[in-house]
Design an enzyme around this catalytic site. Structure first.
Site, PDB file in Angstrom:
ATOM      1  N   GLU A 169       8.123 -42.449  31.199  1.00 47.40           N
ATOM      2  CA  GLU A 169       7.639 -41.916  29.925  1.00 47.40           C
ATOM      3  C   GLU A 169       6.642 -42.806  29.195  1.00 47.40           C
ATOM      4  OE1 GLU A 169      10.920 -40.577  27.490  1.00 47.40           O
ATOM      5  OE2 GLU A 169      11.385 -38.961  28.885  1.00 47.40           O
ATOM      6  N   GLU A 361      14.595 -36.255  34.646  1.00 45.90           N
ATOM      7  CA  GLU A 361      15.568 -36.264  33.548  1.00 45.90           C
ATOM      8  C   GLU A 361      15.688 -34.869  32.971  1.00 45.90           C
ATOM      9  OE1 GLU A 361      15.058 -39.032  30.265  1.00 45.90           O
ATOM     10  OE2 GLU A 361      14.556 -40.643  31.658  1.00 45.90           O
TER      11      GLU A 361
HETATM   12  C1  FCB Z   1      14.287 -39.909  27.365  1.00 42.07           C
HETATM   13  C2  FCB Z   1      14.480 -41.333  27.857  1.00 42.07           C
HETATM   14  C3  FCB Z   1      15.889 -41.655  28.230  1.00 42.07           C
HETATM   15  C4  FCB Z   1      16.892 -41.025  27.285  1.00 42.07           C
HETATM   16  C5  FCB Z   1      16.604 -39.570  27.091  1.00 42.07           C
HETATM   17  C6  FCB Z   1      17.587 -38.857  26.189  1.00 42.07           C
HETATM   18  O1  FCB Z   1      13.172 -39.842  26.554  1.00 42.07           O
HETATM   19  O2  FCB Z   1      13.670 -41.567  28.984  1.00 42.07           O
HETATM   20  O3  FCB Z   1      16.006 -43.046  28.303  1.00 42.07           O
HETATM   21  O4  FCB Z   1      16.927 -41.732  26.124  1.00 42.07           O
HETATM   22  O5  FCB Z   1      15.324 -39.395  26.579  1.00 42.07           O
END
Ligand code: FCB
Length: 454
Positions: A169, A361
């Protein structure tokens, strides 16, 4: 009745869970680890909601065996974790700390023994403080130091690791860390934060080269994506939404997938000869982190917060809330169809330049606590996962080549500026005793994975 059918996932579809070093490891002063920007940030009063920090977190540094055993029970194919740069190179550059690498060596061995593929991320936000003191990602040298660190890690673990993620990110680090200052390193440079985006992307490109020279099999990156919805049909709103979409999505994806910045930003980036070729080098897969869409309109001052992030005054955008949908414990809108939309948009925008996608994620926070019998019946998480997996399948049926899904997160953990209040885990963690209790969603995910294998 589950929406997400378990039939006909492609062979070798990779099921996983994700975590990040600073959010779970603790042991921040052990075995020669140097300080990171998050240690510094958490020590400043008022920066983290409950005054928490990653100093102990889930104590995974000492309990990793128990955590690997949980993953084995879950039946995942792969584990996405991050390696703490300040453990490996405590000063950010120069001497490599063998004791820091030893920890990952033990973890990787444990995973391999459990039959779980290790998929490390080399940078998940914990920049060594020593580098931040010299400008952090605002300065170009940091990208080269990052590539050196990547080479050191590959030199030690590359014999057992085939799949790598360079950085996590870059958008959040740039916008939350350097522009708005709500995350470490807490700088509020607004548009002066843009070099941090370029230098992270350059660091990614140089790390790809370093990893491939060390024999890496597959290299990817994890980028957060959020479909941008215009607040209204009028030109003012749609133009504002398009401008925000560029900042939010294409500023990062375009250089990675086409080797060029969006036109509005090209002049603002400190690009040197060769940078874009390195950044745009073909990836083995492209990681998408998805949590929800963003609604954007023209004007300012109508919303002082979006997804928990304070909106500074004077921005030419407003962020009206997405109504009529459920919200997670964080107040984030639950919009599974946004995942389908985002994947189809990526496919449409980049065509064959989009490599296979990994969902690196996806998940939700709900504060469900153990009931009298000690069970954690997190039905809302199950509904969330079921709907998002169905949405992913929908995109796959429409032609997006998705190779895997990594759920955020294995454990409840330190959720950055939100401290320990937001619980994203499949496994509940009692931070007093460090007891781990699988939630109902853990068993649901285990069954989903098993079912997908017939
Ligand atoms: C993302 C992050 C991760 C976690 C999630 C909820 O932005 O990469 O570390 O905090 O959100």
């Amino acid at each position: 009745m589950d929406k997400a059918s378990t039939d006909s996932y492609p062979d070798r579809f990779m099921w996983g869970v994700s975590t990040a070093a600073y959010q779970i490891e603790g042991a921040v002063t052990e075995d020669g680890r140097g300080p990171s920007v998050w240690d510094t940030f958490c020590a400043e009063p008022g920066k983290v909601a409950d005054g928490g920090s990653g100093a102990v977190a889930c104590d995974h540094y000492h309990r990793y065996r128990e955590d690997v055993a949980l993953m084995r029970e879950l039946g995942v194919d792969a584990y996405r974790f991050s390696i703490a740069w300040p453990r490996v190179v405590p000063g950010g550059t120069g001497e490599v700390n063998a004791a820091g690498l030893d920890f990952y060596d033990r973890l990787v061995d444990e995973l391999c023994e459990a039959g779980i593929t290790p998929v490390p991320t080399l940078f998940h936000w914990d920049t060594p403080q020593a580098l931040e003191d010299r400008g952090g990602w605002l300065v170009r040298d940091t990208a080269y130091h990052f590539a050196d660190y990547a080479a050191s890690v590959a030199g030690r673990l590359g014999d057992r690791i085939d799949q790598w993620i360079t950085i996590n990110e870059p958008r959040e680090v740039t916008l939350l860390g350097y522009a708005l200052g709500v995350h470490a390193p807490g700088r509020t440079g607004m548009f002066e934060a843009l070099p941090a985006a370029h230098h992270q992307l350059l660091g990614h490109g140089l790390a790809v080269q370093a990893l491939r020279s060390a024999g890496a099999g597959q290299v990817g990156i994890a980028v957060s994506h959020s479909p941008t919805w215009s607040a209204g049909p009028g030109a003012e709103d749609t133009e504002a939404a398009a401008a925000f979409d560029t900042l939010n999505n294409w500023l990062f994806a375009d250089p990675l997938l086409t080797g060029a910045y969006p036109a509005d930003f090209a002049e603002l980036m400190p690009v040197q000869d060769g940078d874009l070729a390195a950044i745009g080098a073909r990836l083995d897969w492209y990681g998408v982190n998805y949590y929800g869409p963003t609604r954007v309109g023209a004007g300012s001052g109508e919303s002082d917060e979006v997804d928990g992030v304070p909106v500074p005054e004077g921005l030419p955008f407003s962020f009206p809330p997405i109504e009529d949908v459920p919200q997670t414990g964080f107040g984030w809108p639950v919009v599974p169809g946004g995942l389908t939309e985002m994947l189809l948009t990526l496919r449409e925008r980049y065509g064959d330049r989009l490599p296979p996608v990994m969902i690196t994620e996806n998940g939700c926070s709900y504060a469900d606590a153990p009931d009298a019998a000690g069970r954690i019946l997190d039905r809302r998480r199950i509904d969330y996962l079921d709907a998002h997996l169905a949405a992913m399948r929908d995109a796959m049926d429409k032609g997006v080549d998705v190779h895997g899904y990594f759920l955020w997160s294995l454990l409840d953990n330190f959720e950055w500026a939100a401290g320990f209040e937001q619980r994203f885990g499949l496994v509940h963690v009692d931070y007093e005793s460090q007891a781990r209790t699988p939630k109902e969603s853990f068993h649901w995910y285990a069954r989903h994975i098993a079912g997908s294998r017939g």
